[in-house]
Design a protein around this motif. Structure first.
Motif, PDB file in Angstrom:
ATOM      1  N   THR A 213       0.828  -1.197   0.000  1.00 50.06           N
ATOM      2  CA  THR A 213       0.000   0.000   0.000  1.00 50.06           C
ATOM      3  C   THR A 213       0.866   1.252   0.000  1.00 50.06           C
ATOM      4  O   THR A 213       0.615   2.186  -0.751  1.00 50.06           O
ATOM      5  CB  THR A 213      -0.894   0.012   1.250  1.00 50.06           C
ATOM      6  N   LEU A 214       1.892   1.235   0.849  1.00 46.41           N
ATOM      7  CA  LEU A 214       2.772   2.401   0.930  1.00 46.41           C
ATOM      8  C   LEU A 214       3.392   2.675  -0.427  1.00 46.41           C
ATOM      9  O   LEU A 214       3.464   3.818  -0.870  1.00 46.41           O
ATOM     10  CB  LEU A 214       3.890   2.142   1.948  1.00 46.41           C
ATOM     11  N   GLN A 215       3.818   1.585  -1.096  1.00 44.41           N
ATOM     12  CA  GLN A 215       4.462   1.781  -2.387  1.00 44.41           C
ATOM     13  C   GLN A 215       3.498   2.276  -3.426  1.00 44.41           C
ATOM     14  O   GLN A 215       3.825   3.157  -4.214  1.00 44.41           O
ATOM     15  CB  GLN A 215       5.080   0.479  -2.838  1.00 44.41           C
ATOM     16  N   SER A 216       2.278   1.694  -3.413  1.00 40.36           N
ATOM     17  CA  SER A 216       1.336   2.119  -4.436  1.00 40.36           C
ATOM     18  C   SER A 216       0.877   3.543  -4.187  1.00 40.36           C
ATOM     19  O   SER A 216       0.282   4.167  -5.042  1.00 40.36           O
ATOM     20  CB  SER A 216       0.149   1.162  -4.503  1.00 40.36           C
ATOM     21  N   ARG A 217       1.142   4.071  -2.999  1.00 37.54           N
ATOM     22  CA  ARG A 217       0.795   5.468  -2.738  1.00 37.54           C
ATOM     23  C   ARG A 217       2.051   6.334  -2.748  1.00 37.54           C
ATOM     24  O   ARG A 217       2.080   7.385  -2.124  1.00 37.54           O
ATOM     25  CB  ARG A 217       0.035   5.582  -1.432  1.00 37.54           C
ATOM     26  N   GLY A 220       8.122   7.527  -0.496  1.00 40.79           N
ATOM     27  CA  GLY A 220       9.548   7.626  -0.785  1.00 40.79           C
ATOM     28  C   GLY A 220       9.890   8.004  -2.214  1.00 40.79           C
ATOM     29  O   GLY A 220      11.044   7.956  -2.620  1.00 40.79           O
ATOM     30  N   ALA A 221       8.866   8.391  -3.006  1.00 42.90           N
ATOM     31  CA  ALA A 221       9.148   8.732  -4.394  1.00 42.90           C
ATOM     32  C   ALA A 221       9.920  10.049  -4.479  1.00 42.90           C
ATOM     33  O   ALA A 221      10.768  10.230  -5.343  1.00 42.90           O
ATOM     34  CB  ALA A 221       7.850   8.824  -5.171  1.00 42.90           C
ATOM     35  N   PHE A 222       9.612  10.970  -3.592  1.00 37.76           N
ATOM     36  CA  PHE A 222      10.308  12.258  -3.576  1.00 37.76           C
ATOM     37  C   PHE A 222      10.885  12.495  -2.192  1.00 37.76           C
ATOM     38  O   PHE A 222      10.185  12.306  -1.197  1.00 37.76           O
ATOM     39  CB  PHE A 222       9.348  13.397  -3.910  1.00 37.76           C
ATOM     40  N   SER A 223      12.125  12.895  -2.136  1.00 40.24           N
ATOM     41  CA  SER A 223      12.692  13.049  -0.799  1.00 40.24           C
ATOM     42  C   SER A 223      12.293  14.380  -0.154  1.00 40.24           C
ATOM     43  O   SER A 223      12.266  14.485   1.061  1.00 40.24           O
ATOM     44  CB  SER A 223      14.201  12.884  -0.837  1.00 40.24           C
TER      45      SER A 223
ATOM     46  N   PRO C  59       9.830   0.768   2.191  1.00 39.89           N
ATOM     47  CA  PRO C  59       8.454   0.680   2.704  1.00 39.89           C
ATOM     48  C   PRO C  59       8.236  -0.588   3.497  1.00 39.89           C
ATOM     49  O   PRO C  59       7.487  -0.605   4.462  1.00 39.89           O
ATOM     50  CB  PRO C  59       7.599   0.676   1.437  1.00 39.89           C
ATOM     51  N   ARG C  60       8.931  -1.642   3.085  1.00 36.77           N
ATOM     52  CA  ARG C  60       8.817  -2.911   3.798  1.00 36.77           C
ATOM     53  C   ARG C  60       9.237  -2.723   5.269  1.00 36.77           C
ATOM     54  O   ARG C  60       8.584  -3.199   6.186  1.00 36.77           O
ATOM     55  CB  ARG C  60       9.742  -3.884   3.071  1.00 36.77           C
ATOM     56  N   THR C  61      10.353  -2.002   5.464  1.00 37.35           N
ATOM     57  CA  THR C  61      10.857  -1.785   6.817  1.00 37.35           C
ATOM     58  C   THR C  61       9.919  -0.889   7.612  1.00 37.35           C
ATOM     59  O   THR C  61       9.632  -1.156   8.776  1.00 37.35           O
ATOM     60  CB  THR C  61      12.250  -1.136   6.753  1.00 37.35           C
TER      61      THR C  61
END
Lengths: 262, 283, 222
Positions: A213-217, A220-223, C59-61
């Motif tokens: 879910t975090l990735q699909s949202r 971490g895409a932009f710092s 994100p896994r972490t």
């Protein structure tokens, strides 16, 4: 269950509106003040001031009672235990077997109890008036890295969920004739394994889904990320901060520069 | 009329008399439920979310104690028995199998319940083996249960309950998340258990299951039993079902629409509808 | 192929024929699974792409730490076995600290143990202890995770980890209660037996949990 899963209640008092960073600072500084005060009288004054804040926080009676019950129980325990280990001074009030209970020790015990009462109540006020969200925001603003802040926010979000899961798993295993409240403390702890394993497996599966879910949202895409809600210090926050600093500074000056006994 | 508890009636396995339950939060989940369950019945408890059906089911094995009224299991006050004692008589399979599974092998998992009720080694093994055979799990008895598919995990969790050989088996939404074939297989096994004499209490809002399997339906709404009848009767009043937030199977809805051309309203399966329609042609 | 503004439903082939006609006009993609293919759910972990050149942890972490922290707090809070002295509760939170440390390493042990236990203190109203708990349980998780996983997790390593970690925790609480929070020597000493019991039982249960969970989810533990 020992208490309320969320001590915070939505109200509109100046304590609720205060910037959470100022509240954290206040808890820290007033704790230091309680630590440097040694006279019972001044500590009682400080405790009264803190209790006044508790009233101003307008928490529900149930919650305030819950908090006070804990604080009072704690203070009594300390008052009772203190003289047993501090036998200096005179006069001796009375003796229990080889133990002499001296008057100064009783006073010192009471002083320490009031001090601990101050510490405990301060934290209650913080938790009564600050939502978990704001607490996380404050910590991020104070320099906690965003990703760890997010992990913290996730964990606050999931504590009640896991609480319910544990209840449900407990029921499911009891339906298989598991008896939790029987036997020695060791036996009981062993029995809890059958509850904790499904809980942990469920939680780790949740973590897997959550990572996706975090990735699909776009985590971490932009710092240099932005925030929808920023906490900002307002004039009233600066005033409150100054007051808090003065509350510590004046007695500290009096004690360490002018040698006043407080 | 409230039936009286009848100690000498051996067929009566569960008897609820005006059972009330209020959660600590103040939510009144059961508002006086009276229900008699006889031995060998296949009973479906249906109702929308929050109608109190799961609360009702949790009273059957003592997980919840009524705050008013009585619950008798095998003629004995349930409130005087621990959950562990009641678990020998009433098995309860939770909706989510992952809430029960924790052992290293399917066999260990299935043995957990029988070992808890204090049986000796050979008896535990006998019961576990039987439960594994009944649920068709013999091929995977040494695999870790948590690595199985949902359909198999559900079967393991049912096996782990029937290994205690309860007379009543309560199943909470047993087909959630299963595909059609897994669900059919599971329901066939449950049918077989019922044929062998186990009383089945099926908690569901899936009316298709009810139509195909149950022989008695209890409809719950708002903490009360609003209908208690045989399956056919339950489907004749669509308005009541709709108020209880339930959806009858499409074939029954179709039969109701066709009732103006003389089709009877209590159709439960496609076969019956075909029979009804072709019979109509003969006339 | 998926077209613009299309409503696509993915379903297993055994359910597809029953798709309800009255939902929406939609495009049903029936996904076939070979007849008797046994799917091993646990081995099939979701593949997480790496976080690129992001400066954040993966994100896994984040998800894992968040969930473990919540779990530690919830278990500390829920598994209270009543026991009188000072903090007034014996709980299995310790088991989660050791579990995190032994299963996921010292970093997880320190963060989840420290933050999770401190969060439980905050929520249960023992906020006064939260800073101490953060340090005490954090150190416990860190030490237990470092020592316990030496030589690939031999039993003696676990035991040593529990003893050293527990010693850190007990000492921190004792010093903090005695000198910082000023409970007096009496109350601070009264806490020690509870803490020893908690470490012993928590350590045993935590090791057991780590063992069980690693076995039922073989992909864990790196």
């Amino acid at each position: 269950m020992t208490g309320f899963l969320d001590l915070y209640s939505e109200k509109d008092t100046f304590l609720h509106r205060l910037d959470p960073r100022v509240k954290l600072l206040a808890v820290a500084l007033i704790s230091v003040l309680a630590f440097i005060l040694t006279e019972l009288l001044y500590l009682v004054v400080l405790l009264c001031f803190i209790l006044l804040l508790l009233v101003l926080a307008r928490s529900s009676y149930g919650k305030a009672f819950f908090a006070l019950k804990f604080v009072v129980r704690f203070m009594i325990l300390i008052t009772l235990l203190w003289p047993l280990f501090d036998r200096s001074g005179a006069p001796v009030l009375f003796s229990i077997g080889p133990l002499d209970i001296t008057e100064p020790a009783v006073w010192r015990g009471a002083t320490s109890a009031v001090r601990v009462g101050c510490f405990a109540t301060l934290w209650y006020i913080l938790m009564f008036t600050t939502s978990q969200r704001d607490l996380v925001r404050a910590l991020v603003k104070l320099g906690l890295r965003f990703d760890y802040g997010l992990a913290l926010a996730i964990s606050f979000r999931f504590i009640p969920t896991f609480g319910l899961t544990i209840e449900s798993i407990k029921d499911a295993q009891r339906a298989r004739a598991l008896e939790l409240d029987k036997g020695s403390i060791l036996r009981r702890s062993r029995n809890y394994v059958s509850i904790l394993v499904p809980t942990i497996v469920y939680a780790l599966r949740t973590a897997d889904t959550l990572a996706l879910t975090l990735q699909s949202r776009a985590y971490g895409a932009f710092s240099n990320r932005t925030y929808l809600r920023e906490i900002r210090m307002r004039a009233s926050d600066y005033v409150a901060m100054t007051v808090v600093v003065l509350i510590l500074l004046l007695p500290a000056l009096a004690k360490y520069i002018y040698g006043v006994q407080i | 009329m409230i039936p009286r508890p009848d100690a000498d009636s051996e067929d009566r396995v569960i008897f609820l008399r005006d059972a009330k339950f209020t959660y600590e939060s103040g939510v009144e989940a059961l508002k006086g439920v009276t229900l008699v369950i006889d031995k060998g019945e296949y009973l479906a408890v249906v109702g929308g979310n929050g109608s109190g059906k799961t609360t009702l089911a949790k009273h059957l094995n003592g997980l919840l104690r009524p705050t008013g009224g009585q619950v008798l299991v095998m003629g004995v006050q349930a409130s005087t028995r621990t959950v562990a004692e009641l678990a020998r008589v009433v098995g309860y399979v939770f909706q989510n199998p992952d809430h029960q599974l924790f052992c290293r092998t399917v066999h260990d998992e299935v043995s957990f319940g029988p070992a808890n009720i204090g049986l000796d080694g050979p008896e535990v093994k006998r019961r576990a083996d039987r439960a594994i055979a009944v649920m068709n799990l013999s091929d995977i008895r040494d695999r870790p249960p948590l690595s199985l598919t949902l359909g198999l995990r559900r079967r393991v969790s049912i096996a782990s309950v029937i290994a205690m050989e309860p007379q009543v088996l309560v199943l909470d939404e047993p087909t959630t998340g299963l595909d059609a074939r897994e669900a059919d297989e599971l329901m066939a096994i449950i049918r077989r258990l019922n044929d062998e004499g186990t009383t089945i209490v099926l908690i569901t809002h899936e009316m298709k299951l009810v139509a195909e399997h149950a022989n008695r339906v209890v409809v719950m709404m708002d903490g009360k039993v609003v209908l208690d009848s045989d399956t056919r009767g339950a489907f004749s009043d669509l308005g009541l079902l709709r108020r209880s937030k339930l959806l009858p199977p499409p074939v029954t809805q179709l039969a109701h629409r066709l009732s103006q051309i003389g089709v009877s309203k209590d159709i439960l399966t496609p076969q019956e509808l075909v029979f009804e329609l072709t019979r109509g042609d003969d006339q | 192929m998926v077209f613009r503004s299309e409503f696509v439903v993915l379903m297993p082939c055994s359910t597809a024929p029953q798709v309800r006609f009255n939902v929406y006009p939609c495009h049903v993609v029936s996904v076939g699974v070979a007849e008797d293919e046994q799917r091993d759910v646990v081995k099939e972990k979701p593949r997480i792409l790496s976080g690129g050149d992001s400066k954040f942890v993966s994100p896994r972490t984040v998800a894992l730490y968040g969930v473990l922290t919540a779990l530690t707090a919830a278990i500390t809070y829920m598994t209270v076995i009543p026991f009188p002295p000072t903090r007034g509760y014996f709980n299995l939170g310790e088991a989660m600290v050791f579990f995190s440390a032994f299963t996921f390493g010292w970093r997880a042990g320190a963060i989840c143990g420290g933050v999770g236990s401190a969060a439980a203190d905050l929520l249960a109203g023992f906020g006064m202890f939260a800073p101490t708990t953060l340090v005490a349980k954090g150190a416990e998780g860190l030490v237990a995770g470092t020592i316990g996983r030496m030589k690939g997790g031999k039993p003696w390593a676990y035991a040593l980890g529990i003893i050293c970690g527990g010693a850190c925790m007990i000492t921190t609480y004792f010093l903090s209660e005695w000198l910082l929070l000023d409970f007096g020597l009496g109350a601070a000493i009264a806490e020690i037996p509870t803490n020893i019991a908690q470490v012993t039982i928590g350590g045993a249960v935590g090791t057991l949990l780590s063992h069980y969970v690693k076995q039922s989810m073989p992909s864990l533990g790196r």
